[in-house]
Design an enzyme around this catalytic site. Structure first.
Site, PDB file in Angstrom:
ATOM      1  N   GLY A   1       2.748   2.100  10.908  1.00  0.00           N
ATOM      2  CA  GLY A   1       3.641   3.171  10.907  1.00  0.00           C
ATOM      3  C   GLY A   1       4.566   3.506  12.095  1.00  0.00           C
TER       4      GLY A   1
ATOM      5  CG  HIS B   1      -5.871   1.703   5.093  1.00  0.00           C
ATOM      6  ND1 HIS B   1      -5.229   2.710   6.276  1.00  0.00           N
ATOM      7  CD2 HIS B   1      -4.733   1.065   5.192  1.00  0.00           C
ATOM      8  CE1 HIS B   1      -4.052   2.490   6.534  1.00  0.00           C
ATOM      9  NE2 HIS B   1      -3.809   1.455   5.952  1.00  0.00           N
TER      10      HIS B   1
ATOM     11  CG  ASN C   1      -1.788   1.221   1.535  1.00  0.00           C
ATOM     12  OD1 ASN C   1      -1.782   2.152   0.374  1.00  0.00           O
ATOM     13  ND2 ASN C   1      -2.534   1.306   2.631  1.00  0.00           N
ATOM     14  CD1 TRP C   2       3.461   0.947  -2.849  1.00  0.00           C
ATOM     15  CD2 TRP C   2       3.590   2.277  -4.685  1.00  0.00           C
ATOM     16  NE1 TRP C   2       4.189   0.294  -3.792  1.00  0.00           N
ATOM     17  CE2 TRP C   2       4.314   0.991  -5.025  1.00  0.00           C
ATOM     18  CE3 TRP C   2       3.605   3.266  -5.773  1.00  0.00           C
ATOM     19  CZ2 TRP C   2       4.923   0.588  -5.980  1.00  0.00           C
ATOM     20  CZ3 TRP C   2       4.101   2.822  -6.831  1.00  0.00           C
ATOM     21  CH2 TRP C   2       4.997   1.631  -7.008  1.00  0.00           C
ATOM     22  CE  LYS C   3      -0.175   3.073   4.961  1.00  0.00           C
ATOM     23  NZ  LYS C   3      -0.033   3.435   6.254  1.00  0.00           N
TER      24      LYS C   3
ATOM     25  CD  GLU D   1      -3.049   5.336   6.880  1.00  0.00           C
ATOM     26  OE1 GLU D   1      -2.743   5.438   5.580  1.00  0.00           O
ATOM     27  OE2 GLU D   1      -2.053   4.947   7.381  1.00  0.00           O
TER      28      GLU D   1
ATOM     29  N   GLY E   1       3.156  -1.162   4.314  1.00  0.00           N
ATOM     30  CA  GLY E   1       2.998   0.387   3.782  1.00  0.00           C
ATOM     31  C   GLY E   1       4.414   0.905   3.697  1.00  0.00           C
ATOM     32  N   GLY E   2       4.934   1.385   4.628  1.00  0.00           N
ATOM     33  CA  GLY E   2       6.298   1.921   4.652  1.00  0.00           C
ATOM     34  C   GLY E   2       7.462   1.117   3.650  1.00  0.00           C
TER      35      GLY E   2
ATOM     36  CD  GLU F   1      -3.308  -2.424   7.363  1.00  0.00           C
ATOM     37  OE1 GLU F   1      -1.980  -2.898   6.805  1.00  0.00           O
ATOM     38  OE2 GLU F   1      -4.092  -1.430   7.172  1.00  0.00           O
TER      39      GLU F   1
ATOM     40  CB  SER G   1       5.471  -2.081  11.964  1.00  0.00           C
ATOM     41  OG  SER G   1       5.071  -0.755  12.121  1.00  0.00           O
TER      42      SER G   1
HETATM   43  P1  13P Z   1       3.161   0.301   7.537  1.00  0.00           P
HETATM   44  O1  13P Z   1       3.767  -0.978   7.200  1.00  0.00           O
HETATM   45  O2  13P Z   1       4.241   1.338   7.161  1.00  0.00           O
HETATM   46  O3  13P Z   1       3.364   0.264   9.172  1.00  0.00           O
HETATM   47  O4  13P Z   1       1.798   0.467   7.179  1.00  0.00           O
HETATM   48  C1  13P Z   1       0.580  -0.550   7.206  1.00  0.00           C
HETATM   49  C2  13P Z   1      -0.226  -0.240   6.731  1.00  0.00           C
HETATM   50  O5  13P Z   1      -1.217   0.568   6.824  1.00  0.00           O
HETATM   51  C3  13P Z   1      -0.634  -1.026   5.170  1.00  0.00           C
HETATM   52  O6  13P Z   1      -1.972  -0.596   4.673  1.00  0.00           O
END
Ligand code: 13P
Length: 258
Positions: A173, A95, A9-11, A97, A234-235, A167, A213
């Site tokens: 994050g 998600h 997920n590149w956000k 967010e 994510g990251g 999640e 994470s």
């Molecule tokens: P991180 O891997 O950066 O913790 O993010 C997880 C995430 O929200 C994937 O959708």
């Protein structure tokens, strides 16, 4: 056995040029991977170009959101048909967010899932508790409500096209992942909800990703748990070597090793 599925997920990261740069390196680095499904979810503006760049590779394209109507006066929104048009196969829905910043409700999530399924997209449905909810022992209650709300009115057949991502919000994050035991406990609980509502077969085939994470260093132990079938990253999905490291450590030989 359920095939592992690792999604990035590149956000809200990367221009079209930067996205193409990353995806070209990923297709080369991951070209021999057969035993895991690999999905990347760039920003909307990069989907078309990235879709062309992954065409013919073992990397599938996903979006990060959609709106449930097909078209019309919905300024700023994107429909399932528009995502199909640029060769998306997956779409992340609900998600944390989206839920926390953009106030999406379980009902919105349900409508989005139905629109995605209707168009032939595979939804990656996110659920997970916040820190205060975990601290006050509400994790199972919250996850139960989110899973029920998301899947309302769906059939056992629909479930075959759905992936759930657990999640925990406190792990996103932060660099602090849920422990394999904590994650497994919730994954098993989600699978039980599916078994109770859609039957054992639907529960057995459902793939449940863990997100929060995830790194190359923790994925092998997470995926060795019986109910963890992959990761939503994510990251670490924004850097070739980190994402490729996660995928390589998630391959089934690691699951079998336990
Ligand atoms: P991180 O891997 O950066 O913790 O993010 C997880 C995430 O929200 C994937 O959708």
């Amino acid at each position: 056995m359920r095939k592992p599925i690792i999604a990035g997920n590149w956000k809200m990261h990367k221009t079209v040029t930067e996205s193409l740069n990353l995806v070209r390196q990923l297709t080369m680095e991951l070209k021999d991977v057969k035993d895991a499904d690999i999905v990347i979810c760039p920003v909307f503006t990069a989907l078309h170009a990235v879709g062309q760049a992954v065409d013919g590779s073992n990397i599938r394209l996903g979006a990060q959101n959609l709106f449930w109507e097909e078209q019309g006066a919905f300024t700023g929104e994107i429909s399932a048909l528009m995502l199909k048009d640029v060769h998306c196969e997956y779409v992340i829905i609900g998600h944390s967010e989206r839920r926390n910043i953009f106030k999406e409700t379980n009902e919105d999530v349900n409508r989005k899932i139905k629109a995605a399924l209707q168009a032939g997209l595979l939804p990656i449905v996110c659920v997970g508790e916040r820190l205060e909810e975990r601290k006050s022992d509400k994790t199972f209650e919250v996850v139960h409500e989110q899973v029920h709300g998301a899947l309302e009115d769906l059939s056992a057949d629909d479930l075959e096209s759905i992936i759930i991502a657990y999640e925990p919000v406190w792990a996103i994050g932060t660099g602090v992942n849920a422990s394999p035991k904590q994650a497994q406990e919730v994954h098993a609980y989600i699978r039980k909800i599916i078994a109770d509502n859609f039957g054992k077969n639907a529960a057995d085939v459902l793939r449940i990703q863990y997100g929060g994470s995830v790194k190359a260093e923790n994925i092998a132990e997470l995926i060795s748990q019986p109910d963890i079938d992959g990761a939503l990253v994510g990251g670490a999905s924004l850097k070739v070597e980190l994402f490729a490291g996660i995928i390589k450590n998630a391959l089934p030989e690691n699951k079998d090793a336990e």
